[in-house]
Design an enzyme around this catalytic site. Sequence first.
Site, mmCIF file in Angstrom:
data_model
loop_
_atom_site.group_PDB
_atom_site.id
_atom_site.type_symbol
_atom_site.label_atom_id
_atom_site.label_comp_id
_atom_site.label_asym_id
_atom_site.label_seq_id
_atom_site.Cartn_x
_atom_site.Cartn_y
_atom_site.Cartn_z
ATOM 1 N N SER A 14 -43.471 22.986 -27.888
ATOM 2 C CA SER A 14 -42.245 22.197 -27.766
ATOM 3 C C SER A 14 -41.946 22.034 -26.291
ATOM 4 C CB SER A 14 -41.067 22.908 -28.433
ATOM 5 O OG SER A 14 -39.839 22.382 -27.927
ATOM 6 N N HIS A 39 -44.950 19.136 -29.673
ATOM 7 C CA HIS A 39 -43.733 18.993 -30.481
ATOM 8 C C HIS A 39 -42.662 18.369 -29.607
ATOM 9 C CE1 HIS A 39 -40.938 20.605 -33.683
ATOM 10 N NE2 HIS A 39 -40.091 20.617 -32.684
ATOM 11 N N ASP A 41 -38.876 17.115 -29.270
ATOM 12 C CA ASP A 41 -37.550 17.270 -29.865
ATOM 13 C C ASP A 41 -36.643 16.109 -29.490
ATOM 14 O OD1 ASP A 41 -38.132 20.639 -29.285
ATOM 15 O OD2 ASP A 41 -37.685 19.830 -31.279
ATOM 16 N N MET A 43 -33.130 14.283 -29.930
ATOM 17 C CA MET A 43 -31.745 14.585 -30.307
ATOM 18 C C MET A 43 -30.853 13.402 -29.926
ATOM 19 S SD MET A 43 -31.633 18.558 -29.080
ATOM 20 C CE MET A 43 -32.973 19.676 -29.492
ATOM 21 N N HIS A 72 -39.938 15.513 -33.707
ATOM 22 C CA HIS A 72 -38.937 16.206 -34.537
ATOM 23 C C HIS A 72 -37.604 15.494 -34.329
ATOM 24 C CE1 HIS A 72 -36.431 20.168 -35.165
ATOM 25 N NE2 HIS A 72 -36.210 19.279 -36.098
ATOM 26 N N MET A 74 -34.011 15.044 -34.699
ATOM 27 C CA MET A 74 -32.699 15.632 -35.005
ATOM 28 C C MET A 74 -31.671 14.530 -34.769
ATOM 29 S SD MET A 74 -33.559 19.253 -33.206
ATOM 30 C CE MET A 74 -34.946 18.508 -32.357
ATOM 31 N N MET A 143 -36.418 25.410 -39.892
ATOM 32 C CA MET A 143 -35.754 25.793 -38.657
ATOM 33 C C MET A 143 -35.387 27.284 -38.707
ATOM 34 S SD MET A 143 -35.704 23.127 -36.741
ATOM 35 C CE MET A 143 -34.732 23.867 -35.452
ATOM 36 N N GLY A 148 -30.636 22.095 -31.709
ATOM 37 C CA GLY A 148 -29.800 21.589 -30.625
ATOM 38 C C GLY A 148 -30.222 22.026 -29.243
ATOM 39 N N GLY A 150 -33.282 24.841 -26.903
ATOM 40 C CA GLY A 150 -34.327 25.853 -26.887
ATOM 41 C C GLY A 150 -33.769 27.180 -26.400
ATOM 42 N N GLY A 151 -34.600 28.223 -26.470
ATOM 43 C CA GLY A 151 -34.214 29.511 -25.909
ATOM 44 C C GLY A 151 -33.263 30.333 -26.768
ATOM 45 N N ASP A 181 -39.812 26.630 -36.541
ATOM 46 C CA ASP A 181 -39.328 26.096 -35.270
ATOM 47 C C ASP A 181 -38.049 26.779 -34.813
ATOM 48 O OD1 ASP A 181 -38.241 22.746 -34.196
ATOM 49 O OD2 ASP A 181 -38.964 24.477 -33.072
ATOM 50 N N GLY A 182 -38.130 27.464 -33.643
ATOM 51 C CA GLY A 182 -36.951 28.062 -33.060
ATOM 52 C C GLY A 182 -37.103 29.554 -32.869
ATOM 53 N N GLY A 203 -41.431 27.003 -27.594
ATOM 54 C CA GLY A 203 -40.896 26.271 -26.450
ATOM 55 C C GLY A 203 -40.747 27.177 -25.257
ATOM 56 N N SER A 204 -39.646 27.933 -25.222
ATOM 57 C CA SER A 204 -39.382 28.790 -24.058
ATOM 58 C C SER A 204 -40.435 29.884 -23.927
ATOM 59 C CB SER A 204 -37.975 29.395 -24.157
ATOM 60 O OG SER A 204 -37.771 29.954 -25.435
HETATM 61 C C1 DX5 Z 1 -34.454 23.285 -31.270
HETATM 62 C C2 DX5 Z 1 -35.796 22.609 -31.291
HETATM 63 C C3 DX5 Z 1 -36.960 23.553 -31.042
HETATM 64 C C4 DX5 Z 1 -36.885 24.280 -29.707
HETATM 65 C C5 DX5 Z 1 -37.894 25.398 -29.675
HETATM 66 O O1 DX5 Z 1 -33.478 22.449 -31.795
HETATM 67 O O2 DX5 Z 1 -36.011 21.939 -32.513
HETATM 68 O O3 DX5 Z 1 -38.186 22.850 -31.155
HETATM 69 O O4 DX5 Z 1 -37.136 23.411 -28.667
HETATM 70 O O5 DX5 Z 1 -37.724 26.119 -28.472
HETATM 71 P P1 DX5 Z 1 -37.718 27.716 -28.463
HETATM 72 O O6 DX5 Z 1 -39.115 28.114 -28.857
HETATM 73 O O7 DX5 Z 1 -37.370 28.060 -27.060
HETATM 74 O O8 DX5 Z 1 -36.698 28.169 -29.474
HETATM 75 ZN ZN ZN Z 2 -38.071 21.191 -32.745
#
Ligand code: DX5
Ligand code: ZN
Length: 239
Positions: A14, A39, A41, A43, A72, A74, A143, A148, A150-151, A181-182, A203-204
Amino acid sequence: MTGGSKRVPHISASVLNADFSHLGAEVRRAAEAGVDSIHLDVMDGHFVDNITMGPVVVEALRPHTPLPYHSHLMISRPLRYVRAFAEAGSDVIAFHLEADDDPAAVIDEIHRAGRGAGLAINPETPAERALPFLERIDLLLVMTVNPGRGGQAFMTDVLPKLAALRAEADALGLDLPIAVDGGVNLETIGLAFAAGGDVLVTGSALYDTEGDLGGVVRALRDAASAQQPHLPDLERSRS
Ligand code: DX5
Ligand code: ZN
């Protein structure tokens, strides 16, 4: 990838926590590190508070790697944007069951656009609501944080739902990849894979790392395959 055959972890990067001023290079950095997909994201500031990227960013990133792009969404009105994300270069378009549009209509539109249809469900959404669509989708995205940003911390109380959906898909004989995811990182990726997650979005855990990501991707893949929480060396030496 699933359905009774030996499951192997698929690591998906991500880019939400990557350096957005060099997003193309950040995509290449993950690709060169050996991830299996990217991936993205998306939004809209309505379905979730945050606003991130649109089809124009997906299109700009498309030439940077041949890896599959999982967009993805959202967003509240996915039906309106399916074609744009398909034409921008998405291979899989995952939208939320909690969005405003009729899920069956969105799945059909994604398939008409010749892409893989992904269905995403928020942590509080019960498994039962996804069951009617399992046989029509190409990816189920569970999820493990509230969407909304990352981290955030991984919500372990989602694991029983993930396991139930994995069991249901297998019982139906479906070859249905399930994404998690998350909050997926070295401590949680083993739990997610053991509970039935195949596509592990990070992601992070990935982009909070400077330089070469190869070692991180290998460690994530090993921790998943070990289906054990990754104990830092310190812990291991004590035990
Ligand atoms: C959150 C996203 C995730 C997020 C994952 O809404 O859908 O894809 O970026 O990042 P980490 O791995 O840092 O939770
Ligand atoms: Zn995502």
